[in-house]
Write a protein that holds these residues in place. Structure first.
Motif, PDB file in Angstrom:
ATOM      1  N   PRO A  53      73.953 -24.586  37.187  1.00 21.24           N
ATOM      2  CA  PRO A  53      73.273 -26.097  37.396  1.00 21.24           C
ATOM      3  C   PRO A  53      74.139 -26.788  38.524  1.00 21.24           C
ATOM      4  O   PRO A  53      73.511 -27.438  39.200  1.00 21.24           O
ATOM      5  N   GLU A  54      75.449 -26.318  38.635  1.00 27.68           N
ATOM      6  CA  GLU A  54      76.134 -26.939  39.935  1.00 27.68           C
ATOM      7  C   GLU A  54      75.769 -26.406  41.280  1.00 27.68           C
ATOM      8  O   GLU A  54      75.953 -27.028  42.098  1.00 27.68           O
ATOM      9  N   LYS A  55      75.532 -24.924  41.103  1.00 28.03           N
ATOM     10  CA  LYS A  55      75.297 -24.273  42.357  1.00 28.03           C
ATOM     11  C   LYS A  55      73.716 -24.132  42.930  1.00 28.03           C
ATOM     12  O   LYS A  55      73.262 -23.800  43.945  1.00 28.03           O
ATOM     13  N   VAL A  56      72.823 -24.301  41.736  1.00 22.86           N
ATOM     14  CA  VAL A  56      71.451 -24.181  42.077  1.00 22.86           C
ATOM     15  C   VAL A  56      70.518 -25.524  41.745  1.00 22.86           C
ATOM     16  O   VAL A  56      70.995 -26.068  40.817  1.00 22.86           O
ATOM     17  N   ALA A  57      69.663 -25.754  42.777  1.00 27.99           N
ATOM     18  CA  ALA A  57      68.750 -27.044  42.474  1.00 27.99           C
ATOM     19  C   ALA A  57      67.325 -26.443  42.814  1.00 27.99           C
ATOM     20  O   ALA A  57      67.116 -25.872  43.663  1.00 27.99           O
ATOM     21  N   VAL A  58      66.441 -26.794  42.065  1.00 25.85           N
ATOM     22  CA  VAL A  58      64.831 -26.515  41.861  1.00 25.85           C
ATOM     23  C   VAL A  58      64.399 -27.939  42.292  1.00 25.85           C
ATOM     24  O   VAL A  58      64.413 -28.583  41.259  1.00 25.85           O
ATOM     25  N   GLN A  59      63.550 -28.019  43.326  1.00 27.35           N
ATOM     26  CA  GLN A  59      62.893 -29.230  43.356  1.00 27.35           C
ATOM     27  C   GLN A  59      61.587 -29.156  42.605  1.00 27.35           C
ATOM     28  O   GLN A  59      60.920 -28.193  42.873  1.00 27.35           O
ATOM     29  N   MET A  60      60.998 -30.079  41.788  1.00 27.92           N
ATOM     30  CA  MET A  60      59.964 -30.089  41.075  1.00 27.92           C
ATOM     31  C   MET A  60      59.048 -31.298  41.473  1.00 27.92           C
ATOM     32  O   MET A  60      58.943 -32.279  40.606  1.00 27.92           O
ATOM     33  N   ASN A  61      58.213 -31.149  42.638  1.00 28.53           N
ATOM     34  CA  ASN A  61      57.610 -32.268  43.114  1.00 28.53           C
ATOM     35  C   ASN A  61      56.060 -32.002  42.862  1.00 28.53           C
ATOM     36  O   ASN A  61      55.448 -32.729  43.530  1.00 28.53           O
ATOM     37  N   ASP A  62      55.660 -31.204  41.984  1.00 30.93           N
ATOM     38  CA  ASP A  62      54.255 -30.974  41.707  1.00 30.93           C
ATOM     39  C   ASP A  62      53.950 -30.319  40.649  1.00 30.93           C
ATOM     40  O   ASP A  62      54.996 -30.199  39.830  1.00 30.93           O
ATOM     41  N   THR A  63      52.822 -29.920  40.244  1.00 35.29           N
ATOM     42  CA  THR A  63      52.626 -29.479  38.799  1.00 35.29           C
ATOM     43  C   THR A  63      53.081 -28.051  38.782  1.00 35.29           C
ATOM     44  O   THR A  63      53.831 -27.626  37.586  1.00 35.29           O
ATOM     45  N   HIS A  64      52.653 -27.102  39.484  1.00 34.55           N
ATOM     46  CA  HIS A  64      53.311 -25.875  39.414  1.00 34.55           C
ATOM     47  C   HIS A  64      54.885 -25.669  39.475  1.00 34.55           C
ATOM     48  O   HIS A  64      55.362 -24.667  38.783  1.00 34.55           O
ATOM     49  N   PRO A  65      55.439 -26.392  40.256  1.00 35.19           N
ATOM     50  CA  PRO A  65      57.166 -26.007  40.038  1.00 35.19           C
ATOM     51  C   PRO A  65      57.589 -26.587  38.451  1.00 35.19           C
ATOM     52  O   PRO A  65      58.463 -25.955  38.291  1.00 35.19           O
ATOM     53  N   THR A  66      56.817 -27.369  37.836  1.00 35.22           N
ATOM     54  CA  THR A  66      57.435 -27.548  36.474  1.00 35.22           C
ATOM     55  C   THR A  66      57.357 -26.338  35.421  1.00 35.22           C
ATOM     56  O   THR A  66      58.088 -26.390  34.682  1.00 35.22           O
ATOM     57  N   LEU A  67      56.322 -25.407  36.028  1.00 36.89           N
ATOM     58  CA  LEU A  67      56.349 -23.997  35.205  1.00 36.89           C
ATOM     59  C   LEU A  67      57.931 -23.354  35.209  1.00 36.89           C
ATOM     60  O   LEU A  67      58.164 -22.439  34.475  1.00 36.89           O
ATOM     61  N   CYS A  68      58.757 -23.719  36.291  1.00 36.75           N
ATOM     62  CA  CYS A  68      59.963 -23.035  36.097  1.00 36.75           C
ATOM     63  C   CYS A  68      60.988 -23.507  34.784  1.00 36.75           C
ATOM     64  O   CYS A  68      61.755 -23.027  34.655  1.00 36.75           O
ATOM     65  N   ILE A  69      60.699 -24.779  34.209  1.00 37.06           N
ATOM     66  CA  ILE A  69      61.313 -25.032  33.104  1.00 37.06           C
ATOM     67  C   ILE A  69      61.431 -23.912  31.854  1.00 37.06           C
ATOM     68  O   ILE A  69      62.042 -23.198  31.721  1.00 37.06           O
ATOM     69  N   PRO A  70      59.837 -23.689  31.576  1.00 31.76           N
ATOM     70  CA  PRO A  70      59.894 -22.760  30.600  1.00 31.76           C
ATOM     71  C   PRO A  70      60.194 -21.059  31.201  1.00 31.76           C
ATOM     72  O   PRO A  70      60.510 -20.342  30.434  1.00 31.76           O
ATOM     73  N   GLU A  71      59.899 -20.848  32.379  1.00 31.82           N
ATOM     74  CA  GLU A  71      60.250 -19.759  33.176  1.00 31.82           C
ATOM     75  C   GLU A  71      61.620 -19.347  33.005  1.00 31.82           C
ATOM     76  O   GLU A  71      61.986 -18.247  32.807  1.00 31.82           O
ATOM     77  N   LEU A  72      62.429 -20.477  33.555  1.00 35.10           N
ATOM     78  CA  LEU A  72      64.045 -20.186  33.534  1.00 35.10           C
ATOM     79  C   LEU A  72      64.363 -19.860  32.020  1.00 35.10           C
ATOM     80  O   LEU A  72      65.187 -18.955  31.829  1.00 35.10           O
ATOM     81  N   MET A  73      63.812 -20.591  30.978  1.00 37.18           N
ATOM     82  CA  MET A  73      64.180 -20.319  29.549  1.00 37.18           C
ATOM     83  C   MET A  73      63.861 -18.896  29.305  1.00 37.18           C
ATOM     84  O   MET A  73      64.764 -18.058  28.623  1.00 37.18           O
ATOM     85  N   ARG A  74      62.740 -18.500  29.545  1.00 37.54           N
ATOM     86  CA  ARG A  74      62.268 -17.126  29.328  1.00 37.54           C
ATOM     87  C   ARG A  74      63.160 -16.121  30.031  1.00 37.54           C
ATOM     88  O   ARG A  74      63.719 -15.016  29.188  1.00 37.54           O
ATOM     89  N   ILE A  75      63.641 -16.300  31.433  1.00 40.44           N
ATOM     90  CA  ILE A  75      64.531 -15.280  31.897  1.00 40.44           C
ATOM     91  C   ILE A  75      65.589 -15.357  31.311  1.00 40.44           C
ATOM     92  O   ILE A  75      66.236 -14.298  31.020  1.00 40.44           O
ATOM     93  N   LEU A  76      66.454 -16.463  31.037  1.00 37.64           N
ATOM     94  CA  LEU A  76      67.802 -16.487  30.314  1.00 37.64           C
ATOM     95  C   LEU A  76      67.793 -15.983  29.245  1.00 37.64           C
ATOM     96  O   LEU A  76      68.899 -15.269  28.715  1.00 37.64           O
ATOM     97  N   ILE A  77      66.759 -16.120  28.361  1.00 34.40           N
ATOM     98  CA  ILE A  77      66.979 -15.434  26.865  1.00 34.40           C
ATOM     99  C   ILE A  77      66.468 -14.380  26.856  1.00 34.40           C
ATOM    100  O   ILE A  77      67.013 -13.355  26.322  1.00 34.40           O
ATOM    101  N   ASP A  78      65.239 -13.886  27.514  1.00 31.62           N
ATOM    102  CA  ASP A  78      64.655 -12.600  27.075  1.00 31.62           C
ATOM    103  C   ASP A  78      65.464 -11.503  28.061  1.00 31.62           C
ATOM    104  O   ASP A  78      65.872 -10.365  27.698  1.00 31.62           O
TER     105      ASP A  78
END
Length: 93
Positions: A53-78
């Motif tokens: 979280p200190e090294k990476v920032a993802v700008q979520m300024n629209d609908t589709h970037p908010t998909l990164c929340i569940p997708e990051l969770m999926r990648i980290l878990i799975d």
């Protein structure tokens, strides 16, 4: 319909909505996978995920970037084998 047939199709029809979601997910997932791969490469032999979280920032300024929340969770878990709590702490970063 192929995923690349029309970039960002109209969402008046169900087919257009489904295609748009597929495109948005694909772009989001590919971007996150690239970000994670770069972070891991730069980290060397020992990846300190708590620093993500200190090294990476993802700008979520629209609908589709908010998909990164569940997708990051999926990648980290799975794919990275983290627990839900570990993945959520990093995602909230």
């Amino acid at each position: 319909m192929m995923i690349c047939y029309i970039l960002y199709p109209g969402d008046e029809s169900m087919e257009g909505k489904i295609l748009r979601l597929k495109q948005q997910y694909t772009l989001c997932s590919a971007s996150l996978q690239d970000i994670i791969a770069r972070f891991e490469r730069r980290s060397g032999d020992h990846v300190k995920w708590e620093e993500f979280p200190e090294k990476v920032a993802v700008q979520m300024n629209d609908t589709h970037p908010t998909l990164c929340i569940p997708e990051l969770m999926r990648i980290l878990i799975d794919l990275k084998g983290m627990s839900w709590k570990e993945a959520w702490d990093i995602t909230q970063g």
